[in-house]
Enzyme design. Structure first.
Site, mmCIF file in Angstrom:
data_model
loop_
_atom_site.group_PDB
_atom_site.id
_atom_site.type_symbol
_atom_site.label_atom_id
_atom_site.label_comp_id
_atom_site.label_asym_id
_atom_site.label_seq_id
_atom_site.Cartn_x
_atom_site.Cartn_y
_atom_site.Cartn_z
ATOM 1 C CG HIS A 169 -5.598 1.994 5.537
ATOM 2 N ND1 HIS A 169 -5.099 2.904 6.432
ATOM 3 C CD2 HIS A 169 -4.608 1.099 5.297
ATOM 4 C CE1 HIS A 169 -3.853 2.558 6.729
ATOM 5 N NE2 HIS A 169 -3.519 1.472 6.047
ATOM 6 N N GLY A 226 3.090 2.485 10.847
ATOM 7 C CA GLY A 226 4.026 3.594 10.655
ATOM 8 C C GLY A 226 4.774 3.979 11.915
ATOM 9 C CG ASN A 286 -1.680 1.244 1.443
ATOM 10 O OD1 ASN A 286 -1.753 2.084 0.539
ATOM 11 N ND2 ASN A 286 -2.274 1.411 2.614
ATOM 12 C CE LYS A 315 0.077 3.253 4.883
ATOM 13 N NZ LYS A 315 0.182 3.353 6.333
ATOM 14 C CD GLU A 322 -2.660 5.503 6.962
ATOM 15 O OE1 GLU A 322 -2.724 5.527 5.724
ATOM 16 O OE2 GLU A 322 -1.714 4.971 7.581
ATOM 17 C CB SER A 338 5.954 -1.670 11.804
ATOM 18 O OG SER A 338 5.541 -0.337 12.103
ATOM 19 C CD GLU A 393 -3.085 -2.318 7.570
ATOM 20 O OE1 GLU A 393 -2.134 -2.663 6.866
ATOM 21 O OE2 GLU A 393 -3.589 -1.179 7.504
HETATM 22 P P1 13P Z 1 3.453 0.549 7.659
HETATM 23 O O1 13P Z 1 3.959 -0.735 7.049
HETATM 24 O O2 13P Z 1 4.148 1.754 7.160
HETATM 25 O O3 13P Z 1 3.390 0.457 9.155
HETATM 26 O O4 13P Z 1 1.919 0.703 7.147
HETATM 27 C C1 13P Z 1 1.047 -0.330 7.293
HETATM 28 C C2 13P Z 1 -0.195 -0.011 6.555
HETATM 29 O O5 13P Z 1 -0.957 0.859 6.945
HETATM 30 C C3 13P Z 1 -0.488 -0.772 5.322
HETATM 31 O O6 13P Z 1 -1.783 -0.532 4.867
#
Ligand code: 13P
Length: 261
Positions: free
Chosen positions: A99, A177, A13, A15, A101, A217, A171
């Protein structure tokens, strides 16, 4: 397309990162490793602007394309939204839905997640439904309750055959992150719960075939131990998917872990 958890599912992903030239460069590098990663399902999930250009590059390869969001209406006056037919048109087989976010910054709820899932399925785009708890929920012992509610409400009214086309990504928000990863045991505990919940609601076949991804992560150093867990079928990768070396390395570690399971 039918889904199988017989091989690891590795999705990047991206983003809100990568211009079109940067995106094409990254995909070209991933394509160079296509043989080494062929025992896994590789999906790239770039920003909308790069979708169709990437599709032109991967069309004849094993790499698949996904989008980061979708709207549930067919078309109309919905400025800034993207229709399922548009994603299909751009070559998407998968779409990330709900997601954390999007839930956190853009007001998505289990109800909108449900509408998006139904719309994606109708258009034969396979949803990757994201669920997970916040740090506070984990610390106050509410993880299972949260995940259960997200599954129940997100999948409301969807029949077992359709549920078999949905990938679930666990997640935990505190691991996204942050560099903090759930330990393999912590992740396995929730993955096992998710599978048992799917089995209870939709039957043995749906439960045992379900693809349940871990995200938060994931990096080359922890991919093997996570993927070795019984109920972890793949990874949804953010930061480490932005560089071909780490993304490919994670896929290779996942393949090794699957061979040893
Ligand atoms: P990270 O791997 O940067 O922690 O992000 C995970 C994520 O949100 C994948 O959708």
């Amino acid at each position: 397309m039918t889904l199988s958890n017989k091989k690891p599912f590795i999705a990047g992903n991206w983003k809100m990162f990568k211009t079109i030239p940067e995106a094409l460069e990254l995909v070209k590098e991933i394509l160079l490793a296509v043989e080494e990663t062929s025992s896994s399902e590789i999906v790239v999930i770039p920003p909308y602007t790069a979708l169709s250009r990437i599709q032109d590059l991967i069309r004849d390869s094993a790499i698949k394309l996904g989008a980061q969001n979708i709207f549930w209406e067919e078309e109309g006056a919905f400025t800034g939204e993207i229709a399922p037919t548009m994603l299909k048109d751009a070559g998407c087989d998968y779409v990330v839905i709900g997601h954390s976010e999007r839930r956190q910054y853009f007001g998505e709820t289990n109800a909108t997640v449900n509408k998006k899932i139904q719309s994606a399925l109708k258009h034969k785009i396979l949803p990757i439904m994201c669920i997970g708890e916040s740090l506070e929920e984990r610390e106050t012992g509410k993880t299972i309750e949260k995940v259960k509610k997200q599954i129940n409400e997100g999948l409301e009214g969807i029949n077992p055959e359709e549920v078999e086309k949905i990938i679930i990504a666990y997640e935990p928000l505190w691991a996204i992150g942050t560099g903090l990863t759930a330990s393999p045991e912590q992740a396995q505990e929730i993955h096992s719960y998710i599978r048992s919940k799917l089995t209870e609601k939709y039957g043995n076949k749906t439960g045992s075939c379900a693809i349940i991804l871990y995200g938060g992560s994931v990096k080359p150093a922890n991919a093997f131990s996570l993927l070795k867990e019984k109920d972890i079928n793949g990874a949804l990768i953010g930061g480490a998917a932005l560089k071909s070396e780490s993304f490919i390395e994670i896929a290779k570690e996942a393949i090794k872990a699957y061979e040893e399971k």
